[in-house]
Design a protein around this motif. Structure first.
Motif, PDB file in Angstrom:
ATOM      1  N   PHE A  33     -40.058 -12.169  -3.553  1.00  0.00           N
ATOM      2  CA  PHE A  33     -40.964 -12.235  -2.418  1.00  0.00           C
ATOM      3  C   PHE A  33     -40.205 -12.855  -1.242  1.00  0.00           C
ATOM      4  N   SER A  52     -39.480 -14.236  -8.653  1.00  0.00           N
ATOM      5  CA  SER A  52     -40.724 -14.322  -9.419  1.00  0.00           C
ATOM      6  C   SER A  52     -40.624 -15.267 -10.612  1.00  0.00           C
ATOM      7  N   ASP A  55     -41.362 -21.114  -8.999  1.00  0.00           N
ATOM      8  CA  ASP A  55     -42.655 -21.377  -8.372  1.00  0.00           C
ATOM      9  C   ASP A  55     -42.522 -22.071  -7.020  1.00  0.00           C
ATOM     10  N   LEU A  66     -45.093 -20.048  -5.160  1.00  0.00           N
ATOM     11  CA  LEU A  66     -45.550 -18.835  -5.831  1.00  0.00           C
ATOM     12  C   LEU A  66     -46.422 -19.189  -7.014  1.00  0.00           C
ATOM     13  N   LYS A  68     -47.934 -17.103  -9.850  1.00  0.00           N
ATOM     14  CA  LYS A  68     -47.953 -15.768 -10.431  1.00  0.00           C
ATOM     15  C   LYS A  68     -49.280 -15.436 -11.090  1.00  0.00           C
ATOM     16  N   LEU A  73     -48.867 -16.225  -2.964  1.00  0.00           N
ATOM     17  CA  LEU A  73     -47.798 -17.089  -2.475  1.00  0.00           C
ATOM     18  C   LEU A  73     -48.165 -17.625  -1.104  1.00  0.00           C
TER      19      LEU A  73
END
Lengths: 115, 114
Positions: A33, A52, A55, A66, A68, A73
Motif C-alpha cells: 500500500f 501487507s 502493521d 495497516l 489487515k 489503512l
C-alpha cells in the motif's frame, strides 16, 4: 466496484495538530500500500508505503498504519504543516500476471492545514 | 530538468481530431505508464509498457493507443478525440525492481475536447 476507497474528499486541520487520512480496501490480494501526495499543477509524488506483512511504517512526520483484518489503512502526519496541504492518494498493489503488478488508486483526500 | 517530461502541458482540441501526448524520461526506468485523472476520481490506468517491445492495456484503454518509441519515450494517442476524454493525463515510470512499485509521475497534460 471501487477496490480502494477514500471516503473523505477533504480534511481541514490546524497547524501543529495531527492529520489522519483514511483508506479502505476490498481486495485481500493487495500486498503493498502506498500514499502519494499531489500539489496543484504537479504530478503525484510518492510519500510512504507499507507491506501487507507489516502493521506500521514510519518516516519522519509520516506514519502509515495497516489493519489487515479491517482492510483499513491510515496515514498520520504529526505535526501538520501548511506545506502538507495537498491531495493525498491511497494506492494498493496487486499482482496482475506474468510477474507484473498494478496499482489501484483511491479518489484522493484534499488536506488543508490551517496556519 | 524534470525526470519525467510531458508535452504538451495543456491542449484544447475539437471532437474528432487526432491528439498525441508525449512523455520522455531520464530516470532510466524500464516501465512506463499512462494514467488519466478525472475530477473526484482517482488515477486510472490506460496503458503500460515494461520495455520497448511490450505494450499492455490497462483499465480504460478504449479510444486510446500508445507507442513506445524508445526506452525513454512513451506516447499516448487519441485517434478521434471525444468530449468525455477531457481529463488530466499523467505519464509515470518505475524501475523493474522497485519494491513497492513506486511510480515517478510527470507534471501532467491537461486535455480539453470541445
Amino acid at each position: 466496484d471501487q477496490q480502494v476507497k477514500q471516503n473523505s474528499p477533504s480534511l481541514s486541520v490546524q497547524e501543529g495538530r495531527i492529520s489522519i487520512l483514511n483508506c479502505d480496501y476490498t481486495n485481500s490480494m493487495f500486498d503493498y500500500f502506498l500514499w502519494y501526495k499531489k500539489y496543484p499543477a504537479e504530478g503525484p509524488t510518492f510519500l510512504i508505503s507499507i507491506s501487507s506483512i507489516k502493521d506500521k511504517n514510519e518516516d519522519g512526520r509520516f506514519t502509515v498504519f495497516l489493519n489487515k483484518s479491517a482492510k483499513h489503512l491510515s496515514l498520520h502526519i504529526v505535526p501538520s504543516q501548511p506545506g502538507d496541504s495537498a491531495v493525498y492518494f491511497c494506492a494498493a498493489r496487486a499482482h496482475s500476471g506474468a510477474g507484473s503488478y498494478q496499482l489501484t488508486f483511491g479518489k484522493g483526500t484534499k488536506l488543508s492545514v490551517i496556519p | 530538468d524534470a525526470d519525467v517530461t510531458q508535452t504538451p502541458r495543456n491542449r484544447i482540441t475539437k471532437t474528432g481530431k487526432r491528439i498525441m501526448l508525449e512523455c520522455s524520461q531520464t530516470k532510466g526506468h524500464d516501465r512506463m505508464y499512462w494514467y488519466r485523472q478525472d475530477p473526484g476520481l482517482g488515477l486510472r490506468l490506460i496503458y503500460y509498457s515494461f520495455d520497448v517491445k511490450d505494450i499492455n492495456k490497462g483499465e480504460i484503454s478504449d479510444g486510446y493507443s500508445v507507442s513506445r518509441q524508445a526506452q525513454a519515450k512513451f506516447s499516448l494517442s487519441l485517434e478521434s478525440a471525444i468530449p468525455n476524454q477531457t481529463a488530466l493525463y499523467f505519464c509515470a515510470t518505475s524501475a523493474r525492481r522497485s519494491g513497492a512499485n513506486v511510480l515517478t509521475f510527470g507534471a501532467g497534460s491537461r486535455l480539453t475536447v470541445l
